[in-house]
Write a protein that holds these residues in place. Structure first.
Motif, short mmCIF file in Angstrom:
data_model
loop_
_atom_site.label_atom_id
_atom_site.label_comp_id
_atom_site.label_asym_id
_atom_site.label_seq_id
_atom_site.Cartn_x
_atom_site.Cartn_y
_atom_site.Cartn_z
N PRO A 134 52.49 32.03 31.70
CA PRO A 134 53.16 31.39 30.56
C PRO A 134 52.65 30.00 30.25
O PRO A 134 52.96 29.45 29.20
N GLY A 135 51.86 29.42 31.15
CA GLY A 135 51.37 28.06 30.95
C GLY A 135 51.90 27.14 32.03
O GLY A 135 52.96 27.39 32.61
N ARG A 136 51.15 26.12 32.29
CA ARG A 136 51.51 25.18 33.35
C ARG A 136 51.57 23.75 32.82
O ARG A 136 50.84 23.39 31.90
N VAL A 137 52.43 22.95 33.43
CA VAL A 137 52.48 21.53 33.11
C VAL A 137 51.33 20.84 33.83
O VAL A 137 51.13 21.07 35.02
N PRO A 138 50.52 20.03 33.15
CA PRO A 138 49.40 19.34 33.80
C PRO A 138 49.87 18.50 34.98
O PRO A 138 50.95 17.91 34.95
N SER A 139 49.06 18.46 36.03
CA SER A 139 49.43 17.71 37.23
C SER A 139 49.59 16.22 36.96
O SER A 139 50.30 15.51 37.66
N SER A 140 48.92 15.74 35.91
CA SER A 140 48.98 14.31 35.57
C SER A 140 50.20 13.96 34.75
O SER A 140 50.46 12.79 34.49
N TYR A 141 50.97 14.99 34.33
CA TYR A 141 52.11 14.74 33.45
C TYR A 141 53.25 14.11 34.24
O TYR A 141 53.65 14.62 35.29
N ALA A 142 53.78 13.01 33.75
CA ALA A 142 54.92 12.34 34.38
C ALA A 142 56.15 12.53 33.50
O ALA A 142 56.26 11.92 32.44
N PRO A 143 57.08 13.42 33.87
CA PRO A 143 58.22 13.72 33.01
C PRO A 143 59.20 12.57 32.95
O PRO A 143 59.24 11.70 33.82
N ASP A 144 59.98 12.59 31.87
CA ASP A 144 61.07 11.64 31.70
C ASP A 144 62.04 11.84 32.84
O ASP A 144 62.45 12.96 33.15
N VAL A 145 62.43 10.75 33.52
CA VAL A 145 63.33 10.86 34.66
C VAL A 145 64.59 11.61 34.31
O VAL A 145 65.10 12.42 35.07
N GLU A 146 65.08 11.38 33.09
CA GLU A 146 66.34 12.00 32.67
C GLU A 146 66.20 13.49 32.55
O GLU A 146 67.15 14.24 32.78
N ASN A 147 65.00 13.99 32.19
CA ASN A 147 64.82 15.42 31.97
C ASN A 147 64.20 16.13 33.16
O ASN A 147 63.94 17.32 33.11
N SER A 148 63.91 15.40 34.22
CA SER A 148 63.26 15.99 35.38
C SER A 148 64.31 16.53 36.34
O SER A 148 65.49 16.53 36.08
N SER A 149 63.84 16.97 37.51
CA SER A 149 64.77 17.50 38.50
C SER A 149 65.72 16.44 39.02
O SER A 149 66.68 16.74 39.70
N TRP A 150 65.45 15.16 38.69
CA TRP A 150 66.37 14.10 39.05
C TRP A 150 67.75 14.32 38.51
O TRP A 150 68.74 13.87 39.04
N SER A 151 67.82 14.97 37.37
CA SER A 151 69.12 15.18 36.73
C SER A 151 69.98 16.17 37.50
O SER A 151 71.16 16.30 37.25
#
Length: 381
Positions: free
Chosen positions: A67-84
């Motif tokens: 289905p596609g992968r998120v690039p390893s260099s991508y830094a997600p928004d803290v609010e939308n990441s697994s931090w939430s």
């Protein structure tokens, strides 16, 4: 690609249902209606076989294609990441794979062809019953079988048709399911403040469709064609996407002014109940309101929200002061006195009385908008 994904109970169940519907449609409905050797029978058998083949082919693409992968260099928004702490797994058990950028078109076509095939089969069932209804009357087992087939096919057609309609709506607006539910709240907030809202990736119906099905109309119904109008990482967005009309004008006007006001203002700490009373007395003496942000060191939403509230504090500086209280560092009596039960909670106090509050926990920019509205409403009154 991994063929092992086919060896799961849900995927095998889907294939079994497809095979069962195909067999019953051809060798019961069509055969009993006009016969498989007749011209009408051959034509309907050909059409249904084509639809069934496209269903199987689309299913295979959905199951096998990454289905596609998120690039390893991508830094997600803290609010939308697994931090939430939320579960962001979008794995679909019926294809034993995730539905992502690369295989969404195949998934949509699977639902489309399955819906058309089910409706076609239901129509053939109705034609068969109308022609041979009298002969079924004396044959209870056959009558029971036809009624069961009818209930099953109608239910399946409605279910798939509803799913198809939902995804047509999403494609026409160029959004995902999560984006749809987020946009509902953004739309409500915009309307409540007398502003307009538009989804940021909504480029118009035609461009929205081509972003999923491809720019070549001839290949829209071909599940092998992979869309290539975007790279799967960066997407086009309309200028007036999620910006509100009034906000754009305010920002443009603000840019033309020479403004030396700070970009952000640190939230003043309140460390005790007596300190809290001092802040309230000072605000009451000068006739100002005070914003109190009740936070906790363990609250991840609070950590992410704080810098955004500090930027908001700069908008109202110096006429309005923002303070924060760490609920773990003050007596519970003070927390109970403020009526705080959830973190983060943002309250507006005036004349030593709580006037309004916003309870966070959802998207930070929504919380900030609600706090801004709370302050503006207080200014009006």
């Amino acid at each position: 690609m991994s063929c092992r994904r086919f060896f799961s109970i849900p995927v095998l169940s889907v294939i079994l249902v497809m095979g069962l519907v195909y067999y019953v449609t051809l060798f019961v409905f069509i055969d009993d209606w006009v016969g498989l050797r007749s011209s009408a029978g051959k034509l309907n058998a050909l059409i249904f076989t084509s639809l069934a083949s496209l269903c199987i082919f689309s299913l295979s693409i959905c199951v096998l294609l990454d289905p596609g992968r998120v690039p390893s260099s991508y830094a997600p928004d803290v609010e939308n990441s697994s931090w939430s702490g939320s579960n962001n797994d979008h794995h679909c058990v019926w294809i034993n794979n995730c539905v992502g950028y690369a295989n969404y078109k195949a998934f949509f076509l699977l639902v489309f062809y399955a819906t058309v095939a089910c409706i076609h089969s239901t129509v053939l069932l109705v034609c068969c019953v109308f022609k041979n209804g009298e002969s079924y009357a004396g044959n209870v087992p056959l009558k029971t079988f036809m009624v069961s087939c009818g209930v099953f096919m109608i239910g399946l057609s409605i279910t798939l048709g509803t799913l198809l309609g939902w995804h047509i709506y999403l494609i026409a607006h160029n959004m995902t399911t999560i984006e749809h539910y987020n946009s509902k709240r953004a739309l409500w907030l915009a309307r409540k403040s007398g502003q307009s809202y538009r989804h940021q990736f909504d480029l118009g119906v035609y461009k929205n469709i081509t972003s999923v099905l491809g720019s070549n109309i001839i290949k829209w119904l071909c599940p092998t064609f992979t869309r290539n109008t975007e790279d799967g990482i960066n997407f086009s967005a309309s200028r007036d996407s999620y910006l509100v009309t009034g906000r754009i004008q305010a920002i443009d006007a603000r840019k033309q002014e020479v403004d030396d006001s700070p970009v952000s203002v640190e939230l003043g700490p309140i460390s005790s109940e007596s300190h809290f009373d001092e802040v309230m007395e000072e605000a009451q003496r000068v006739g100002e309101s005070v914003v109190i942000v009740w936070m906790a060191a363990w609250c991840r939403k609070c950590i992410y929200l704080r810098p955004k509230l500090e930027k908001l504090a700069a908008e109202f500086y110096p006429r309005l002061r923002f303070y924060h209280v760490d609920v773990n560092a003050v007596p519970y009596k003070l927390v109970s006195r403020a009526g705080v039960t959830k973190m983060p909670t943002i309250q507006l106090w005036r004349d030593n009385q709580k006037q309004a509050e916003v309870i966070g926990g959802h998207k930070a920019h929504f919380v900030v908008n609600e706090v801004r509205e709370m302050i503006e409403n207080d200014s009006i009154t």
